[in-house]
Scaffold this motif. Structure first.
Motif, PDB file in Angstrom:
ATOM      1  N   ASP A  57      -3.441   3.323   4.877  1.00 25.04           N
ATOM      2  CA  ASP A  57      -4.165   2.385   4.011  1.00 25.04           C
ATOM      3  C   ASP A  57      -3.930   0.953   4.476  1.00 25.04           C
ATOM      4  O   ASP A  57      -4.843   0.128   4.499  1.00 25.04           O
ATOM      5  N   THR A  82      -8.872  -3.589  -2.254  1.00 23.41           N
ATOM      6  CA  THR A  82      -8.460  -2.210  -1.975  1.00 23.41           C
ATOM      7  C   THR A  82      -7.571  -1.661  -3.087  1.00 23.41           C
ATOM      8  O   THR A  82      -7.759  -0.533  -3.555  1.00 23.41           O
ATOM      9  N   HIS A  86      -8.517   1.483  -5.442  1.00 24.52           N
ATOM     10  CA  HIS A  86      -7.667   2.672  -5.525  1.00 24.52           C
ATOM     11  C   HIS A  86      -7.308   2.974  -6.980  1.00 24.52           C
ATOM     12  O   HIS A  86      -7.308   4.118  -7.397  1.00 24.52           O
ATOM     13  N   ASP A  89      -5.982   0.199   7.529  1.00 23.21           N
ATOM     14  CA  ASP A  89      -7.394  -0.061   7.221  1.00 23.21           C
ATOM     15  C   ASP A  89      -7.583  -1.513   6.779  1.00 23.21           C
ATOM     16  O   ASP A  89      -8.499  -2.207   7.215  1.00 23.21           O
ATOM     17  N   MET A 104       0.842  -1.196   0.000  1.00 21.78           N
ATOM     18  CA  MET A 104       0.000   0.000   0.000  1.00 21.78           C
ATOM     19  C   MET A 104       0.877   1.247   0.000  1.00 21.78           C
ATOM     20  O   MET A 104       2.037   1.204   0.379  1.00 21.78           O
TER      21      MET A 104
END
Lengths: 247, 194
Positions: free
Chosen positions: B44, B84, B88, B47, B39
Motif C-alpha cells: 500500500d 488512500t 480504505h 502504491d 499504511m
C-alpha cells in the motif's frame, strides 16, 4: 526542536519506517508512468488476482495460446502483451504445468522484462471475467531459483479455493502449506534445463486458514525455514480448516 | 544534500531528463517512508509513493523554489495518503494481520532477531495508527520519520503551527492510550530528556 522522553519513545516506534527505500523497479515504474503521462499503475483488465514478487503486481492480458503447452515450449516475444511501464525483452518459456482439484489445469511461464524476471500462472480452464482468455496473474522483479509464494483465488471463479504457487529452489522436492489444524504437501515440478529452480502449485481452502505458512522440503524431507506466509487472498473470516489430506 | 536536490530540480526543469531518476528516487523514498509508517503494508505504501512521485515529476514546473522540493513532496504525499487512508476505511477493508504482510514484503532488516523485533514494532505501530484520525497519523510520521518541526508540519498540512502542535499532541496521546504501544511509552523509553 527539543527532544523529550516522549520523542525518544516515538522515534523508536517509527524507526522501521525510516529505513524504507524504494526499489529500482519502483523507481523505474515511476519514470515510465511519468514519461507516458499515464496514471494507471498497470494494465488492470482481465486481472483476477495478484501475484506478489518483489512488491510488483502486474495484471497481464491473455498470453498467447490457451491449453497446456508442454514444459519448455516457447511463446514468442511478439505474442506477449505489454503493460504500462512493462516491456518484455525475451520470449516466454513454459516452465511447469499441472492440475488442481478446483482451479483445474494451470501453466506457469517465465519471461524477462525491463523490470526483471517475470513469473506468470495461467488457469487455462478458468475464463477471466470480461475476457475470453484464461485467468492469468503475473509478477515481475523476482529472481529465478529462489523460493517465493503468491496466491490466486476468491471471486466468482474460485470462491472456495486459494491456489498457492511460485518458484522453489533447485533442491526442493516438495512444498508444504500448514496452518492450525491443516497441512498439505505437494511435489514440486522440475523446470526446463535452462531455467533455474523448480515450481509448485498447491490448492488450499480459501476460508478458515489463519496464518497459513508455506515451506519447501529438500530431498531428505527437511523443511526449510523461515517459510512464507500465504499472501492476501485468503478469507480469514470463518469456518475451520478441513482436515489434513495430502494431494 | 538539499542544494544537490535543488540543482537536480533546476536541471530537470531545464529539460535534462537525466535528473528525473534522481528526483523520482528522492520523491519515492520520502513518500514511501511517510506512507510506510501509516499504511498497513509496504505494498500500500509503495502504491502511494509511486503515485506521489509521478505527481511530483509531472507538476514540478509549478514549484517556485527549487530548495523546497522535499516540502513539495511531503505536501503531495499528505494528499495521496489521506485519500488512500480514507478510502480504505470507507470500504472497511478486511483485516489482514500485518505480520503476514510484513513477512511477505521486502525485508525491512536482515534476517535475525533484530528483524523480528522490527516486524513486531511496525505491526504494533501500524495497528495503533490505524485507530487514529488519518491526519494525526500523517503528522506523527512527518515528525518522527522526517524530523520536521511544528512549523514545517503546519506548512505541509496547510494549517497554523499551533494547530499542527495540537494535532501532534492528540496523536501522541492516542498512541499512548493504545495497549499495543505500551512498549514505547515514555516511562519505559531509553534515555532521558536531552
Amino acid at each position: 526542536m527539543s527532544t523529550t522522553r516522549d520523542d525518544v519513545a516515538m522515534r523508536a516506534a517509527f524507526a522501521p519506517a525510516r529505513g524504507l527505500e524504494p526499489t529500482d523497479a519502483e523507481v523505474a515504474r515511476v519514470l515510465a508512468r511519468a514519461r507516458g503521462g499515464r496514471r494507471r499503475r498497470f494494465r488492470e483488465h482481465r486481472l483476477v488476482a495478484a501475484a506478489l514478487f518483489a512488491g510488483l503486481i502486474v495484471a497481464a492480458g491473455t498470453a498467447a495460446a490457451t491449453g497446456l503447452l508442454p514444459v519448455g515450449s516457447v511463446i514468442p516475444l511478439s505474442k506477449n502483451p505489454q503493460g504500462d511501464g512493462l516491456t518484455y525483452v525475451s520470449d516466454r518459456t513454459v516452465v511447469a504445468t499441472g492440475r488442481t482439484e478446483t482451479a483445474g489445469r494451470w501453466r506457469m511461464s517465465v519471461a524477462n522484462s525491463n523490470l526483471g524476471s517475470c513469473f506468470a500462472i495461467e488457469l487455462v480452464d478458468q475464463v477471466a471475467p470480461g475476457s475470453r482468455g484464461p485467468m492469468l496473474a503475473e509478477g515481475c522483479g523476482g529472481a529465478g531459483g529462489t523460493f517465493d509464494a503468491a496466491s490466486l483465488g476468491g471471486g466468482t471463479l474460485l470462491p472456495d479455493a486459494t491456489l498457492v504457487y511460485g518458484p522453489a529452489p533447485e533442491g526442493a522436492t516438495a512444498v508444504r502449506v500448514t496452518a492450525e489444524g491443516f497441512s498439505r504437501t505437494t511435489r514440486t515440478h522440475e523446470g526446463p534445463a535452462d531455467i533455474p529452480g523448480d515450481f509448485y502449485a498447491v490448492e488450499i481452502p480459501r476460508k478458515g486458514l489463519r496464518n497459513a505458512l508455506v515451506k519447501w522440503l529438500d530431498t531428505e524431507g527437511h523443511t526449510h525455514e523461515p517459510g512464507i506466509y500465504v499472501p492476501s487472498t485468503i478469507d480469514y473470516s470463518s469456518e475451520p480448516a478441513t482436515p489434513d489430506r495430502p494431494q | 544534500l538539499s542544494e544537490a536536490i535543488a540543482n537536480e530540480v533546476r536541471r530537470f526543469l531545464s529539460g535534462d531528463q537525466a535528473a528525473a531518476e534522481l528526483l523520482a528516487r528522492r520523491a519515492c523514498g520520502l513518500a514511501l517512508r511517510t506512507a510506510g509508517a501509516i499504511m498497513r503494508s509496504r505494498a500500500d505504501a509503495s502504491d502511494v509513493a509511486q503515485d506521489v512521485a509521478v505527481d511530483v515529476l509531472s507538476s514540478l514546473h509549478k514549484l517556485r523554489d527549487a530548495d523546497a522540493f522535499d516540502a513539495w513532496v511531503h505536501r503531495i504525499t499528505v494528499r495521496h495518503a489521506l485519500r488512500t487512508l480514507r478510502r480504505h476505511r470507507a470500504i472497511q477493508l478486511a483485516e489482514t494481520p500485518l505480520a503476514l504482510l510484513t513477512e511477505r514484503d521486502e525485508p525491512i532488516a536482515p534476517e535475525g532477531p533484530d528483524r523480528a523485533a522490527l516486524v513486531a514494532t511496525r505491526s504494533a505501530l501500524a495497528s495503533a495508527l490505524a485507530e487514529l484520525p488519518p491526519k494525526q497519523g500523517i503528522a506523527l510520521a512527518l515528525r518522527y520519520v522526517h524530523d520536521l518541526s511544528d512549523a514545517e508540519i503546519a506548512s505541509v498540512l496547510g494549517c497554523r503551527p499551533g494547530t499542527a502542535h495540537s494535532i501532534l499532541s492528540r496523536g501522541r496521546a492516542g498512541l499512548r492510550r493504545d495497549a499495543r504501544m505500551a512498549e514505547f511509552a515514555p516511562t519505559t523509553a531509553a534515555g532521558g530528556p536531552q
